[in-house]
Design an enzyme around this catalytic site. Sequence first.
Site, mmCIF file in Angstrom:
data_model
loop_
_atom_site.group_PDB
_atom_site.id
_atom_site.type_symbol
_atom_site.label_atom_id
_atom_site.label_comp_id
_atom_site.label_asym_id
_atom_site.label_seq_id
_atom_site.Cartn_x
_atom_site.Cartn_y
_atom_site.Cartn_z
ATOM 1 N N SER A 8 2.625 11.338 8.029
ATOM 2 C CA SER A 8 2.123 10.162 8.509
ATOM 3 C C SER A 8 3.468 9.186 8.593
ATOM 4 O O SER A 8 3.769 8.491 7.527
ATOM 5 C CB SER A 8 1.066 9.472 8.016
ATOM 6 O OG SER A 8 0.729 8.193 8.556
ATOM 7 N N HIS A 33 2.441 12.966 12.425
ATOM 8 C CA HIS A 33 1.045 12.169 12.431
ATOM 9 C C HIS A 33 1.331 10.867 12.638
ATOM 10 O O HIS A 33 2.079 9.994 12.024
ATOM 11 C CB HIS A 33 0.380 12.253 11.183
ATOM 12 C CG HIS A 33 -1.209 11.866 10.791
ATOM 13 N ND1 HIS A 33 -2.141 12.397 11.556
ATOM 14 C CD2 HIS A 33 -1.467 10.638 10.672
ATOM 15 C CE1 HIS A 33 -3.324 11.607 11.203
ATOM 16 N NE2 HIS A 33 -2.946 10.415 10.686
ATOM 17 N N ASP A 35 -0.268 7.020 13.310
ATOM 18 C CA ASP A 35 -1.495 6.153 13.212
ATOM 19 C C ASP A 35 -1.484 4.873 14.165
ATOM 20 O O ASP A 35 -0.615 3.989 14.102
ATOM 21 C CB ASP A 35 -1.643 5.592 11.794
ATOM 22 C CG ASP A 35 -1.923 6.935 10.883
ATOM 23 O OD1 ASP A 35 -2.837 7.674 11.164
ATOM 24 O OD2 ASP A 35 -1.179 6.969 9.814
ATOM 25 N N MET A 37 -3.513 1.686 15.328
ATOM 26 C CA MET A 37 -4.555 0.993 14.970
ATOM 27 C C MET A 37 -4.510 -0.563 15.737
ATOM 28 O O MET A 37 -3.587 -0.778 16.110
ATOM 29 C CB MET A 37 -4.418 0.131 13.533
ATOM 30 C CG MET A 37 -4.204 1.436 12.457
ATOM 31 S SD MET A 37 -4.107 1.123 11.035
ATOM 32 C CE MET A 37 -3.668 2.499 9.913
ATOM 33 N N HIS A 66 -3.530 9.724 16.004
ATOM 34 C CA HIS A 66 -4.977 9.328 15.397
ATOM 35 C C HIS A 66 -5.058 7.915 15.687
ATOM 36 O O HIS A 66 -4.604 6.765 15.315
ATOM 37 C CB HIS A 66 -4.649 9.314 13.875
ATOM 38 C CG HIS A 66 -5.609 8.922 12.934
ATOM 39 N ND1 HIS A 66 -5.637 8.921 11.721
ATOM 40 C CD2 HIS A 66 -7.156 8.558 13.350
ATOM 41 C CE1 HIS A 66 -6.830 8.348 11.041
ATOM 42 N NE2 HIS A 66 -7.912 8.401 12.199
ATOM 43 N N MET A 68 -7.162 5.013 15.824
ATOM 44 C CA MET A 68 -8.223 4.135 14.911
ATOM 45 C C MET A 68 -8.184 2.712 15.772
ATOM 46 O O MET A 68 -8.053 1.616 15.429
ATOM 47 C CB MET A 68 -7.534 3.739 13.618
ATOM 48 C CG MET A 68 -7.606 5.001 12.772
ATOM 49 S SD MET A 68 -6.367 4.900 11.175
ATOM 50 C CE MET A 68 -5.140 5.156 12.209
ATOM 51 N N MET A 139 -11.448 11.555 6.939
ATOM 52 C CA MET A 139 -10.621 10.413 6.170
ATOM 53 C C MET A 139 -10.839 10.486 4.722
ATOM 54 O O MET A 139 -12.208 10.448 4.245
ATOM 55 C CB MET A 139 -11.177 9.199 6.790
ATOM 56 C CG MET A 139 -10.498 8.833 8.248
ATOM 57 S SD MET A 139 -8.693 8.867 8.387
ATOM 58 C CE MET A 139 -8.256 7.745 7.095
ATOM 59 N N GLY A 144 -6.993 2.048 7.853
ATOM 60 C CA GLY A 144 -6.161 0.759 7.837
ATOM 61 C C GLY A 144 -4.797 0.693 7.241
ATOM 62 O O GLY A 144 -3.857 0.233 7.989
ATOM 63 N N PHE A 145 -4.791 1.309 6.062
ATOM 64 C CA PHE A 145 -3.429 1.086 5.376
ATOM 65 C C PHE A 145 -2.918 2.358 4.708
ATOM 66 O O PHE A 145 -3.687 3.098 4.320
ATOM 67 C CB PHE A 145 -3.456 0.069 4.505
ATOM 68 C CG PHE A 145 -3.799 -1.235 5.031
ATOM 69 C CD1 PHE A 145 -2.890 -2.395 5.539
ATOM 70 C CD2 PHE A 145 -5.358 -1.710 5.059
ATOM 71 C CE1 PHE A 145 -3.328 -3.374 6.182
ATOM 72 C CE2 PHE A 145 -5.638 -3.017 5.712
ATOM 73 C CZ PHE A 145 -4.667 -3.591 6.276
ATOM 74 N N GLY A 146 -1.777 2.631 4.596
ATOM 75 C CA GLY A 146 -1.176 3.763 3.989
ATOM 76 C C GLY A 146 -1.049 3.270 2.470
ATOM 77 O O GLY A 146 -1.322 2.151 2.067
ATOM 78 N N GLY A 147 -1.032 4.321 1.651
ATOM 79 C CA GLY A 147 -0.699 4.056 0.219
ATOM 80 C C GLY A 147 -1.782 3.993 -0.438
ATOM 81 O O GLY A 147 -1.976 3.418 -1.727
ATOM 82 N N ASP A 172 -6.968 13.136 5.665
ATOM 83 C CA ASP A 172 -6.079 11.985 5.793
ATOM 84 C C ASP A 172 -6.371 11.207 4.674
ATOM 85 O O ASP A 172 -7.377 10.283 4.955
ATOM 86 C CB ASP A 172 -5.959 11.453 7.378
ATOM 87 C CG ASP A 172 -4.921 10.464 7.493
ATOM 88 O OD1 ASP A 172 -4.083 10.366 7.052
ATOM 89 O OD2 ASP A 172 -5.302 9.683 8.698
ATOM 90 N N GLY A 173 -5.214 10.582 3.733
ATOM 91 C CA GLY A 173 -5.295 9.482 3.281
ATOM 92 C C GLY A 173 -5.159 9.842 1.806
ATOM 93 O O GLY A 173 -5.960 10.525 1.147
ATOM 94 N N GLY A 174 -4.285 9.271 1.111
ATOM 95 C CA GLY A 174 -4.153 9.480 -0.470
ATOM 96 C C GLY A 174 -3.617 10.859 -1.029
ATOM 97 O O GLY A 174 -4.020 11.370 -1.913
ATOM 98 N N GLY A 194 1.481 10.269 4.085
ATOM 99 C CA GLY A 194 2.191 9.219 4.450
ATOM 100 C C GLY A 194 3.155 8.791 3.170
ATOM 101 O O GLY A 194 4.380 9.296 2.981
ATOM 102 N N SER A 195 2.764 8.047 2.292
ATOM 103 C CA SER A 195 3.583 7.545 1.282
ATOM 104 C C SER A 195 3.939 8.670 0.247
ATOM 105 O O SER A 195 5.113 8.556 -0.068
ATOM 106 C CB SER A 195 2.699 6.405 0.512
ATOM 107 O OG SER A 195 1.456 6.944 0.224
HETATM 108 C C1 DX5 Z 1 -4.760 5.584 7.194
HETATM 109 C C2 DX5 Z 1 -4.001 6.328 8.017
HETATM 110 C C3 DX5 Z 1 -3.230 7.383 7.558
HETATM 111 C C4 DX5 Z 1 -2.155 6.868 6.353
HETATM 112 C C5 DX5 Z 1 -2.122 7.837 5.276
HETATM 113 O O1 DX5 Z 1 -5.622 4.842 7.881
HETATM 114 O O2 DX5 Z 1 -4.944 6.885 8.979
HETATM 115 O O3 DX5 Z 1 -2.895 8.371 8.224
HETATM 116 O O4 DX5 Z 1 -0.984 6.666 6.937
HETATM 117 O O5 DX5 Z 1 -1.042 7.380 4.108
HETATM 118 P P1 DX5 Z 1 -1.202 7.815 2.821
HETATM 119 O O6 DX5 Z 1 -0.772 9.061 2.780
HETATM 120 O O7 DX5 Z 1 -0.093 7.019 2.280
HETATM 121 O O8 DX5 Z 1 -2.501 7.508 2.105
HETATM 122 ZN ZN ZN Z 2 -3.917 8.766 10.125
#
Ligand code: DX5
Ligand code: ZN
Length: 215
Positions: A8, A33, A35, A37, A66, A68, A139, A144-147, A172-174, A194-195
């Site tokens: 991501s 990927h 994102d 928003m 994706h 959102m 999800m 909303g946010f990475g990490g 997707d996420g964490g 992502g992170s």
């Molecule tokens: C969250 C995004 C994810 C996010 C994942 O709203 O849809 O794609 O970037 O980031 P990590 O892997 O850091 O949770």
């Molecule tokens: Zn995503």
Amino acid sequence: MRIKVAPSILSADFSCLDREINKVERAGADLIHVDVMDGHFVPNITIGPAVVKYIRKVTSLPLDVHLMIENADKYADTFVKAGSDMITVHIEALSLFKIKSLSRKLRARGIKFGISLNPATPIAKIKNSLKFADFVLVMSVNPGFGGQAFIPSVVPKIKQLRKIFKKDISVDGGINEDTAKLVIDAGANILAAGSYIFSAKNVKQAIERIRNAAD
Ligand code: DX5
Ligand code: ZN
């Protein structure tokens, strides 16, 4: 099912996005990927079609976009024109009627259509839409946010979905090597991260660790 890894780019360094994308592509990424928003459906604003168009120029990997956003049906076409290969919308943001007609339109153009659900949204909410989806994106954080930290209660939901849905399940996420194992064991086969990937010293190893987490 082959495990696919989708870095991501939300966690990439946007001042050199082309190099960041080339880096994950060389390291074995299967998809990119992206994102999107809008500050309405989620409390953050990220990138739009103009950026997707430039991402398209720098990679040959499929773009997994994706959305959102509210009114995804209104904007999907712009993202397709910008070069998306896969479009994901949120079940919380569109009616069944809109999902059905958008699915028909996108599939007719060879675009893979995905439906996403937030951590708090039960599988029951998506059941009637499954026949319109090429994949489901579960999800594992609130979008909303990475990490953010992985929410473990989504694992039983993935298992429940796998019983009734035989196509691709994306999470997707964490995602890191530990949570990747949990979701792959539960039945997921596309992992967006992502992170964990973009902060890794060795990106190739990070991608491989996700891919092989359940071996
Ligand atoms: C969250 C995004 C994810 C996010 C994942 O709203 O849809 O794609 O970037 O980031 P990590 O892997 O850091 O949770
Ligand atoms: Zn995503």
